[in-house]
Write a protein that holds these residues in place. Structure first.
Motif, short mmCIF file in Angstrom:
data_model
loop_
_atom_site.label_atom_id
_atom_site.label_comp_id
_atom_site.label_asym_id
_atom_site.label_seq_id
_atom_site.Cartn_x
_atom_site.Cartn_y
_atom_site.Cartn_z
N LEU A 1 6.81 -2.22 -0.11
CA LEU A 1 7.05 -1.47 -0.99
C LEU A 1 6.32 0.00 -1.04
O LEU A 1 6.60 0.98 -1.39
CB LEU A 1 6.45 -2.09 -2.30
CG LEU A 1 7.58 -3.28 -2.93
CD1 LEU A 1 7.22 -3.96 -4.35
CD2 LEU A 1 8.96 -2.29 -3.39
N LEU A 2 4.91 -0.56 -0.64
CA LEU A 2 4.19 0.82 -0.36
C LEU A 2 4.45 1.80 0.64
O LEU A 2 4.85 2.84 0.41
CB LEU A 2 2.71 0.34 0.23
CG LEU A 2 1.65 1.40 0.44
CD1 LEU A 2 1.69 2.33 -1.26
CD2 LEU A 2 0.37 0.83 0.89
N GLU B 1 3.52 2.26 -7.44
CA GLU B 1 4.30 1.94 -8.44
C GLU B 1 3.68 2.63 -9.76
O GLU B 1 2.65 2.40 -9.89
CB GLU B 1 4.29 0.42 -8.89
CG GLU B 1 5.21 -0.11 -10.08
CD GLU B 1 5.45 -1.54 -10.33
OE1 GLU B 1 6.39 -1.90 -10.94
OE2 GLU B 1 4.61 -2.13 -9.40
N GLY B 2 4.25 3.15 -10.66
CA GLY B 2 3.79 3.88 -11.84
C GLY B 2 3.46 5.41 -11.43
O GLY B 2 3.29 6.03 -12.38
N THR C 1 8.35 12.62 -10.10
CA THR C 1 7.48 13.00 -8.84
C THR C 1 8.03 13.19 -7.75
O THR C 1 7.83 14.23 -6.96
CB THR C 1 6.32 12.06 -8.96
OG1 THR C 1 5.58 12.00 -10.30
CG2 THR C 1 5.26 12.51 -7.96
N ILE C 2 9.12 12.27 -7.46
CA ILE C 2 9.71 12.46 -6.24
C ILE C 2 10.98 13.18 -6.27
O ILE C 2 11.14 14.09 -5.36
CB ILE C 2 9.96 10.79 -5.47
CG1 ILE C 2 8.70 10.17 -5.32
CG2 ILE C 2 10.69 11.14 -4.06
CD1 ILE C 2 7.77 10.87 -4.36
N LEU C 3 11.84 13.06 -7.15
CA LEU C 3 12.91 13.65 -7.20
C LEU C 3 13.21 14.70 -7.87
O LEU C 3 14.22 15.70 -7.60
CB LEU C 3 14.05 12.43 -7.76
CG LEU C 3 14.16 11.00 -7.17
CD1 LEU C 3 15.26 10.41 -7.98
CD2 LEU C 3 14.73 11.20 -5.73
N ALA D 1 6.63 12.57 1.39
CA ALA D 1 5.44 12.37 2.52
C ALA D 1 4.27 12.39 1.80
O ALA D 1 3.01 11.99 2.72
CB ALA D 1 5.67 13.64 3.38
N MET D 2 4.02 12.59 0.72
CA MET D 2 2.78 12.48 -0.12
C MET D 2 2.36 10.90 -0.39
O MET D 2 1.01 10.29 -0.44
CB MET D 2 2.76 13.42 -1.36
CG MET D 2 2.65 14.78 -0.99
SD MET D 2 1.15 15.15 -0.19
CE MET D 2 -0.07 14.91 -1.45
N TYR D 3 3.48 10.18 -0.38
CA TYR D 3 3.23 8.67 -1.03
C TYR D 3 3.88 7.65 -0.01
O TYR D 3 3.34 6.52 -0.39
CB TYR D 3 3.81 8.59 -2.19
CG TYR D 3 3.26 9.47 -3.39
CD1 TYR D 3 2.10 9.18 -4.10
CD2 TYR D 3 4.03 10.68 -3.93
CE1 TYR D 3 1.67 10.02 -5.14
CE2 TYR D 3 3.41 11.68 -4.74
CZ TYR D 3 2.28 11.28 -5.36
OH TYR D 3 1.65 12.15 -6.64
#
Length: 309
Positions: free
Chosen positions: A153-154, A160-161, A176-178, A191-193
């Protein structure tokens, strides 16, 4: 070099630049006669100004700049970091800006492309722990973590959250992503997460791809670029002995250096097209045929292993 490893442009000539499979036999495209024809065409296009004069020095950052400022009108890149990054930036200044995915070139209209981008089920990239490391066990645990449920998942979805939320058992990317508040594209925000859009020691989750390609142009590109016969000609990830791997590495390091150098010289007009014949003799003297033999032996072992299952 010039984005041709996956079959862009050069695939129309029926070859790839590197290794590929033809009727069960390993071939190295950069020594085939068709490669000479490809170089001759690119030489003409370069002389006409159709190809970036800085071809040899273009990196991903320069490519991004060229495409988002209009300096380049066409390029070879992918649906995520390419279309997904360039189009939102272009539309900041021109809401009607368009990027259109183009099919892989063929010689005759209506032909099905022989080559194309195709990610192998098992990636060819890898990771190693140095024998000088004082934390071998910890490093191994970190690598192993990527294959467990939490690490999976990571590596694919992040925190998560923050970068994703679990909705009915489905890891769903957040805004935050989309829809990043800093106007990063999904590729940049990911790329940040996560490591989802990169190679590495983990299993890439298909649910990442389902959300990653949000633009209609990206979805069209995936369908268009997958409509090839690449699966018939791709060299699978082949297990080799330590001796074979070492020998292969030594040979290809020298061969690839000559291939890239001479290809550019011919395209730039520094060497005549007929220098190709001398160049082929040179890479043969560097034992390219032995490298093909090693690949062929590994392919046959691979096929025997697959057929025995």
């Amino acid at each position: 070099m010039f984005g041709i490893e996956g079959g862009g442009f050069i695939g129309a000539f029926g070859i790839k630049k590197g290794f590929y499979v033809e009727d069960g036999q390993i071939k190295f495209g950069a020594q085939e006669p068709e490669y000479k024809a490809f170089l001759s065409l690119f030489r003409e296009w370069y002389a006409e100004g159709l190809i970036d004069k800085n071809l040899a020095a273009v990196d991903s950052e320069t490519q991004d700049t060229n495409m988002t400022t209009g300096r380049s009108g066409a390029s070879i890149w992918n649906a995520g970091a390419g279309i997904g990054t360039w189009l939102p930036i272009l539309r900041e200044t021109d809401p009607h800006a368009k990027l259109v995915p183009a099919p892989y070139p063929v010689m005759n209209k209506g032909d099905r492309p022989k080559f194309g981008q195709l990610a192998p089920a098992i990636g060819s990239s890898g990771v190693a722990i140095s024998n000088n490391s004082h934390h071998v066990e910890e490093a191994a645990r970190m690598l192993d973590y990527g294959y467990g449920p939490e690490g999976h998942l990571l590596f694919n979805f992040g925190i998560e959250g923050v970068s994703f939320e679990m909705k009915d058992g489905y890891p769903t990317y957040t805004e935050t992503i989309l829809k990043n508040p800093d106007k990063w594209s999904p590729a940049q925000a990911l790329a940040m997460y996560t490591r989802a859009s990169y190679f590495g020691p983990f299993v890439q989750d298909t649910r990442y791809m389902e959300q990653y390609y949000i633009l209609p142009e990206q979805k069209e590109a995936v369908q268009l670029w997958s409509s090839t016969d690449a699966v018939l000609h791709q060299v699978p990830t082949l297990p080799k002995t330590e001796k074979e791997s070492t020998e292969m590495s030594v040979i290809m390091q020298e061969v690839n250096k000559v291939v890239d150098e001479m290809s550019l010289k011919i395209i730039f007009g520094i060497e005549p097209v007929d220098a190709f014949d001398t160049y082929v003799k040179q890479i043969k003297s560097l034992q390219i045929d032995r490298a093909i033999e090693i690949q062929q032996q590994a392919l046959e072992r691979y096929n025997r292993a697959i057929s025995s299952k």
